[in-house]
Write a protein that holds these residues in place. Structure first.
Motif: not given
Length: 220
Positions: A4, A114, A117, A1, A191-193, A119
């Motif tokens: 952020l 959020l 992950f 993971m 998706d911030f991943e 947003y």
């Protein structure tokens, strides 16, 4: 993971902390106050023009009163809690009212959060000013948008993808007019991943669903 990204961390900090960090807030008397443009915001800043002053002398004789003399006084209450939870998981359903210097003609609310992950950002705005219909005609008639049948007197939805560094954000915007009222709904996410933008169907359908609820709230 992955951790952020700093852009998202800054976006989710309280306003007071953002102000201390130097992120300006719009306070002009001539426009709605929203967070100013910043690399910290995946949501593009859009400042709508102020409503022009009505002509002197008031309404002329024989001029019909507008169907909607004022926008909803409590815009954050126009979307059911269930709709907010579906579209913006983890967001407080109370929302954040958008400030405006023209409360007699304009109001709005936003929700963002959020979840893991993922947003999501959602906002709605109402405009019943004298210039609302003209602006709606311009928005409804131009750009890469498609009609939304059965929504108000006329409505369109447009989709756009922006990139901030490696992160992609997809945004859907619905502009709907009913009589003298114009409702604008913006829904975006990513998706911030994986750095991927949210799905096109999800954004489009979510924005249209919110617009239906927002329009219905005009009539109570």
């Amino acid at each position: 993971m992955r951790s952020l990204p700093l852009t998202l961390v800054a976006r989710l900090l309280p306003v007071a902390v953002l102000a201390a960090a130097g992120v300006a807030m719009t306070t002009s008397d001539d426009a709605d106050a929203r967070p100013g443009p910043s690399a910290a915001s995946p949501h593009p800043s859009r400042t709508a023009p102020a409503s022009p002053a009505p002509p002197s002398g008031g309404q002329g004789r024989g001029t019909a009163a507008p169907r909607y003399p004022r926008p909803p006084a409590e815009p954050c209450a126009t979307l059911p809690a269930g709709t907010v939870k579906d579209l913006v998981p983890a967001a407080p359903t109370a929302g954040t009212e958008l400030r405006t210097s023209d409360t007699a003609h304009r109001s709005g609310c936003s929700w963002h959060a959020l979840s893991g992950f993922d947003y999501r950002w959602l906002d709605i705005s109402y405009d019943v000013s004298a210039s609302a219909a003209a602006r709606a005609r311009s928005a409804l008639g131009g750009g890469p948008s498609t009609p939304v049948p059965g929504l108000g007197d006329r409505a369109t939805v447009s989709l756009n993808v922006t990139t901030d560094g490696e992160q992609r954000i997809r945004e859907a915007v619905v502009v709907a007019r009913r009589a003298n009222a114009v409702v604008t709904v913006t829904y975006n996410g990513g998706d911030f991943e994986t750095h991927e933008a949210a799905g096109a169907d999800e954004m489009r359908q979510g924005a249209v669903a919110a617009a239906k609820k927002a329009l219905a709230a005009l009539d109570g």
